[in-house]
Design a protein around this motif. Structure first.
Motif, PDB file in Angstrom:
ATOM      1  N   GLU A 186       0.846  -1.182   0.000  1.00 50.18           N
ATOM      2  CA  GLU A 186       0.000   0.000   0.000  1.00 50.18           C
ATOM      3  C   GLU A 186       0.885   1.237   0.000  1.00 50.18           C
ATOM      4  O   GLU A 186       1.806   1.365   0.788  1.00 50.18           O
ATOM      5  CB  GLU A 186      -0.907   0.020   1.226  1.00 50.18           C
ATOM      6  CG  GLU A 186      -1.841   1.209   1.217  1.00 50.18           C
ATOM      7  CD  GLU A 186      -2.891   1.160   2.300  1.00 50.18           C
ATOM      8  OE1 GLU A 186      -3.368   0.066   2.605  1.00 50.18           O
ATOM      9  OE2 GLU A 186      -3.233   2.223   2.825  1.00 50.18           O
ATOM     10  N   GLY A 187       0.567   2.170  -0.882  1.00 49.44           N
ATOM     11  CA  GLY A 187       1.371   3.383  -0.978  1.00 49.44           C
ATOM     12  C   GLY A 187       2.584   3.142  -1.865  1.00 49.44           C
ATOM     13  O   GLY A 187       3.011   2.004  -2.081  1.00 49.44           O
ATOM     14  N   TYR A 188       3.150   4.239  -2.333  1.00 48.26           N
ATOM     15  CA  TYR A 188       4.316   4.163  -3.205  1.00 48.26           C
ATOM     16  C   TYR A 188       5.459   3.478  -2.476  1.00 48.26           C
ATOM     17  O   TYR A 188       5.723   3.754  -1.303  1.00 48.26           O
ATOM     18  CB  TYR A 188       4.726   5.575  -3.624  1.00 48.26           C
ATOM     19  CG  TYR A 188       5.989   5.624  -4.445  1.00 48.26           C
ATOM     20  CD1 TYR A 188       6.129   4.852  -5.590  1.00 48.26           C
ATOM     21  CD2 TYR A 188       7.043   6.451  -4.072  1.00 48.26           C
ATOM     22  CE1 TYR A 188       7.293   4.900  -6.345  1.00 48.26           C
ATOM     23  CE2 TYR A 188       8.198   6.511  -4.817  1.00 48.26           C
ATOM     24  CZ  TYR A 188       8.324   5.723  -5.955  1.00 48.26           C
ATOM     25  OH  TYR A 188       9.473   5.761  -6.695  1.00 48.26           O
ATOM     26  N   THR A 230      -3.388   3.817  -3.910  1.00 51.47           N
ATOM     27  CA  THR A 230      -2.962   4.124  -2.536  1.00 51.47           C
ATOM     28  C   THR A 230      -1.857   5.181  -2.506  1.00 51.47           C
ATOM     29  O   THR A 230      -1.329   5.475  -1.432  1.00 51.47           O
ATOM     30  CB  THR A 230      -2.463   2.842  -1.840  1.00 51.47           C
ATOM     31  OG1 THR A 230      -1.307   2.349  -2.533  1.00 51.47           O
ATOM     32  CG2 THR A 230      -3.531   1.768  -1.834  1.00 51.47           C
ATOM     33  N   TYR A 231      -1.516   5.753  -3.635  1.00 50.42           N
ATOM     34  CA  TYR A 231      -0.484   6.793  -3.675  1.00 50.42           C
ATOM     35  C   TYR A 231      -0.958   8.057  -2.937  1.00 50.42           C
ATOM     36  O   TYR A 231      -2.144   8.383  -2.944  1.00 50.42           O
ATOM     37  CB  TYR A 231      -0.198   7.195  -5.126  1.00 50.42           C
ATOM     38  CG  TYR A 231       0.775   6.310  -5.884  1.00 50.42           C
ATOM     39  CD1 TYR A 231       1.173   5.073  -5.410  1.00 50.42           C
ATOM     40  CD2 TYR A 231       1.292   6.744  -7.101  1.00 50.42           C
ATOM     41  CE1 TYR A 231       2.066   4.292  -6.131  1.00 50.42           C
ATOM     42  CE2 TYR A 231       2.190   5.964  -7.829  1.00 50.42           C
ATOM     43  CZ  TYR A 231       2.568   4.744  -7.333  1.00 50.42           C
ATOM     44  OH  TYR A 231       3.452   3.981  -8.044  1.00 50.42           O
ATOM     45  N   GLN A 232       0.006   8.791  -2.371  1.00 49.86           N
ATOM     46  CA  GLN A 232      -0.294  10.081  -1.736  1.00 49.86           C
ATOM     47  C   GLN A 232       0.598  11.155  -2.359  1.00 49.86           C
ATOM     48  O   GLN A 232       1.814  11.113  -2.218  1.00 49.86           O
ATOM     49  CB  GLN A 232       0.010  10.023  -0.237  1.00 49.86           C
ATOM     50  CG  GLN A 232      -0.850   9.064   0.549  1.00 49.86           C
ATOM     51  CD  GLN A 232      -0.361   8.922   1.977  1.00 49.86           C
ATOM     52  OE1 GLN A 232      -0.104   7.834   2.451  1.00 49.86           O
ATOM     53  NE2 GLN A 232      -0.214  10.023   2.689  1.00 49.86           N
TER      54      GLN A 232
END
Lengths: 439, 497
Positions: A185-187, A216-218
């Protein structure tokens, strides 16, 4: 040994890169070809470190640090061993479904430490094999076999199985309990894994898996920089060791009018900004004292200004700006950012080497240094020995900075090109056919 | 509704408890005789039920309010109110131990007076119960009936032998703690956030099952009061709905307080041996057993619908999900509405009140208000607090909305530094290229207060840039919001050649 700080920039890079690469021949099992996780006694093999080792033999050959035939034999030994290793998925096998357990016994290849079948570490392993495959392109029997083995190991990985029916790839699997019940999850460094999984000619995952992951990138504006957030420095480096992200963009980066290379540059600047602010008041943090990443630090003590002391974390992925942060700096992670921000990286590396000469042994960088925890003689705490991951990323990123060799090799690698395209990357070198120069 | 398997405890009989009973469930109370058909019957008297009754009564509507236990429901008696009270006391003890952080001197001996802590809890909930006393409700024109409500038709229910007919009804029976199905747990006995207020001795060793808001709040509070506390969460992070950075900061904060954090771990069995509870844990393939004195469960809440015979009223419901409502909070029976925990995904005191008021306006005053249009903030009252409103980034991404987050770390804010409360951040999500606020997450010691400014901006459609020009008092932690607004303003400013 010459004081590294006294060297010119070029000589300093050469010295640190060569010492980093020499970790691999020094810590490779002569028969199995497996590579130790660390230089410490009885260290098992980390399959990711093995991947880094494979990827660095081409640069070592080019720089004349090893004879080509010797390099081929070393890589061949490991690939043959991996081909023949136990893939039954039992608790003491080497792997399953083409994936490998994270840590293997150096002598036998058996799983150790009840480690997980690791999707990301297998990706790093096979990325290294593919790098060697691209470089050792001669028609000799050995190099032909090497290429066939690299293809075989890559193509037998069942990436679809690793989805476990989900949209994204699972982090791991254990014979005792099945898939670990959490996902990427996330970069993160998993971008390389997704590219290889989508580029597979045998078990490719569909392109929407990549889209599911990037959900899931921010995208954050932090300390005045817009960037795709990830805390530890290594996340901004590992995929970049293999893939030249300059000028190629997936849908996300097209929307943001950026690319992953530029993103890593900004992440490097944000590390520096965080250290300048030094919210926990750790010793040694400033504009040339930074580098929070995965590394070993002290454990069992509290660190920092007395009232706000932080528990020491041991081996952990430290990150900016949300932490965790216990005052431990990873000098190798700073150096590995060289291609992204040469000026501030060199200034920081020189400063860190001058301040903490104890962080270098045998010419190689220790994984972690904690200036806040000092010995009686005033020297900073330093992680003993060396970690293979650090040496691998340093050797590769310095090479990319100095000659671009690995990026060039992988720009021509069909699975990488195919995987990037399936992930939606467009533009730059990906629009052109692989050139002779790339090969 | 009491937990069927939770430990049965008796609240200490003191002046506060007697006052609470006198106000909220007087023993000598005699239900009124129904005087014909009620325009509105409200079932349940928690925050939702009270809000429904008061909203209608204030407009001159004759209301019957039915309660099976105490007026005030979960929030006043066993939920928000006692929880905040104990959190405050636990924070006091944490700050005493941490006095050096503030330039103070740690007291020589810090002895937690647990009896005094719980006595304060009882005093506060009795005090806050007073405005909702039965006498005041009756004086406001509300007919209060104590007993189990049971629908006997689409426009009637019975309570204590009386039959109440109604034009409209609001079901507001709330929710109760969910019971994890763990072998041996019921036999060993466990606490929930409902009955934990009745314990009189601090458990030396406490296991908290569940890493949601209730579990995290209680684990931190009891640890700070001196219980050796272990928290077990089956997911890799706490507060799975929240942003991972917020959850990570919470993990660090709990560990720093001394809570033994066991993420990615499940409880697979409980047994009692030698007077202690032995709990089997499993994390992937690693198993171990810990011994504790008490187990507190905090694994969500389930709607109270049992015994209502909703089928007789034509009200559809689903076990585990509660009463089904449409966007107007109307059930499948057009004369019956629902509000609060019994029907909402977001089970909070403020959503209970807002939904009840909306249900009454829609039911009785031809309202056409949509629940889906309500902007809902929430907060987990750990230290630091974690508050959120609007969309999460992943939700915006899934909806194809390009999103950009303006982040300000609390360690950049003067007041956070002077208060030694630098842990946390303000993240405000806007639609990329605009200043339209999509959502925000705040992690800060007073995040619950700070989030209201963002909620106001979203509701009033105030762009983030506008907040940059709103003077914020110096020296306050809410300046972080203005700093984020200024960053947005700079980002959107036209660039000069």
């Amino acid at each position: 040994m010459t004081d590294p700080v006294a060297l010119s920039d070029g000589a300093l890079q050469d010295s640190l890169q060569r010492a980093a690469w020499e970790y691999f021949p020094l810590n490779t099992h002569p028969r199995t070809g497996l590579v130790a996780d660390t230089s410490r006694a009885h260290s098992p093999c980390s399959i990711a470190v093995a991947g880094f080792a494979f990827a660095t033999y081409p640069l070592a050959v080019e720089r004349g640090w090893i004879d080509r035939a010797d390099a081929v034999q070393r890589v061949l030994a490991a690939l043959r061993f991996l081909r023949d290793s136990d893939q039954s998925g039992s608790a003491t096998a080497s792997g399953f479904k083409g994936f490998y357990y994270h840590f293997l016994d150096m002598d036998t290849g058996a799983r150790v430490w009840r480690s997980e079948l690791s999707m990301i570490d297998t990706a790093l392993l096979v990325a290294g094999a593919l790098t060697a495959r691209m470089y050792f392109a001669a028609q000799s029997a050995e190099e032909t076999e090497l290429r066939a083995l690299a293809d075989h190991l890559y193509q037998r990985i069942d990436w679809r199985w690793a989805q476990d029916g989900q949209a994204t790839i699972r982090m791991g699997w254990k014979p005792e309990s099945g898939f670990l019940h959490y996902d990427w999850e996330g970069y993160s460094e998993a971008i390389l894994m997704y590219v290889l999984a989508m580029g597979s000619p045998t078990h490719a995952i569909p392109g929407d898996c990549y889209a599911a992951w990037t959900v899931t990138y921010q995208w954050e504006n932090l300390y005045g920089h817009d960037y795709l957030y990830a805390g530890p420095l290594f996340v901004h480096q590992f995929s970049h060791a293999w893939i030249d992200f300059r000028g190629i963009r997936d849908r996300f980066m097209r929307e943001k009018r950026s690319d992953y290379f530029e993103n890593s540059r900004r992440a490097t600047c944000i590390q520096r900004e965080y250290a300048k602010r030094n919210p926990h008041e750790f010793r040694g943090y400033d504009e040339n004292g930074w580098g929070l990443s995965a590394c070993e630090g002290p454990s069992g003590v509290e660190l920092g200004a007395a009232p706000a002391a932080q528990p020491a974390l041991g081996y952990a992925a430290r990150g900016v700006p949300y932490g965790p942060d216990d005052g431990t700096l990873s000098v190798p992670s700073v150096l590995a950012s060289l291609p992204f921000a040469p000026r501030i990286v060199l200034a920081a590396v020189r400063n860190l080497l001058a301040r903490y000469p104890e962080a270098v042994s045998a010419g190689r960088l220790s994984t972690g240094v904690n200036p806040t925890l000092q010995a009686g003689d005033g020297r900073a705490w330093v992680s003993p020995g060396h970690y293979g991951l650090d040496q691998g990323i340093v050797a590769m990123m310095l090479e990319n900075h100095r000659s671009g060799q690995i990026w060039r090799l992988m720009r021509a690698c069909p699975p990488v090109r195919r995987g990037l395209r399936r992930a939606g990357f467009r533009g730059g070198w990906l629009q052109r056919r692989a050139t002779e120069e790339d090969r | 509704m009491p937990q069927p398997n939770a430990r049965r405890l008796t609240t200490p009989d003191d002046a506060h408890e007697r006052a609470r009973i006198a106000d909220l469930r007087p023993r000598a109370w005699v239900n009124p005789e129904p005087e014909g058909r009620y325009p509105l019957v409200v079932v349940g008297s928690g925050f939702a039920g009270l809000a429904a009754a008061e909203t209608a009564a204030a407009r001159g509507i004759k209301v019957a309010l039915v309660e099976r236990s105490f007026i005030g429901g979960t929030c006043i008696n066993t939920g928000c109110v006692p929880s905040k009270a104990i959190i405050r006391t636990s924070r006091l003890y944490a700050e005493m131990r941490d006095a050096a952080r503030y330039g103070g001197q740690v007291p020589g001996s810090i002895q937690v007076d647990f009896a005094a802590t719980m006595e304060r809890v009882r005093r506060i909930r009795a005090h806050l119960g007073q405005p909702n006393s039965v006498r005041r409700l009756a004086a406001a024109g509300v007919d209060v009936y104590f007993g189990d409500a049971r629908f006997v038709g689409p426009d009637a229910l019975t309570v204590g032998g009386a039959k109440l007919r109604f034009d409209k009804a609001v079901i507001a029976t709330g929710a109760r703690p969910n019971t994890p199905s763990i072998p041996g747990l019921a036999q060993a006995g466990y606490l929930t956030n409902e009955n934990v207020w009745d314990i009189t001795k601090l458990p030396p060793r406490l296991l908290v099952i569940g890493g949601g808001p209730i579990g995290c709040e209680q684990a931190q509070a009891f640890c700070r009061l001196g219980a050796h506390t272990t928290i077990v969460q089956h997911k890799p992070l706490f507060l799975e709905r929240e942003e991972r950075d917020a959850a990570q900061i919470l993990s660090t904060a709990l560990a720093r307080d001394g809570v033994e954090v066991r993420l990615n771990t499940r409880v697979c069995g409980v047994r009692t041996e030698h007077g202690e509870k032995r709990v089997d844990l499993i994390s992937d393939d690693y198993k171990n057993t810990i011994a504790v004195d008490e187990i507190l469960t905090g694994v969500g809440r389930i709607a109270n619908i049992e015994g209502l015979d909703l089928a007789s009223a034509g009200v559809e419901c689903a076990p585990g999900k509660g009463v089904g409502v449409d966007d107007f909070l109307r059930t499948s029976n057009p004369c019956i509405y629902a509000a609060g925990d019994v029907c909402l995904e977001h089970k909070y005191g403020h959503t209970a009140i807002a939904s009840a008021q909306m249900a009454v306006r829609n039911a009785l005053f031809r309202g056409r208000e949509h629940w889906s249009k309500v902007i809902i903030p929430w907060c987990t009252f750990t230290d630091p607090e974690i508050a959120h409103v609007g969309l999460y980034v992943r939700e915006a991404n899934r909806q194809g909305i390009p999103v950009k987050t303006f982040t300000i770390l609390m360690h950049e804010i003067d007041r956070a530094i002077t208060d030694s409360e630098e842990s946390g951040f303000v993240k405000i999500h806007v639609r990329e290229g605009t200043d339209r606020i999509l959502g925000a997450t705040i992690v800060a010691r007073h995040a619950g207060d700070m989030i209201n400014e963002i909620t106001l901006a979203i509701v009033a459609k105030i762009g983030l840039r506008k907040l940059a020009g709103v003077m914020h008092a110096y020296d306050t932690q809410a300046e972080a919001i203005q700093r984020a607004a200024r960053a947005c303003e700079r980002a959107l400013a036209p660039t000069t050649a």
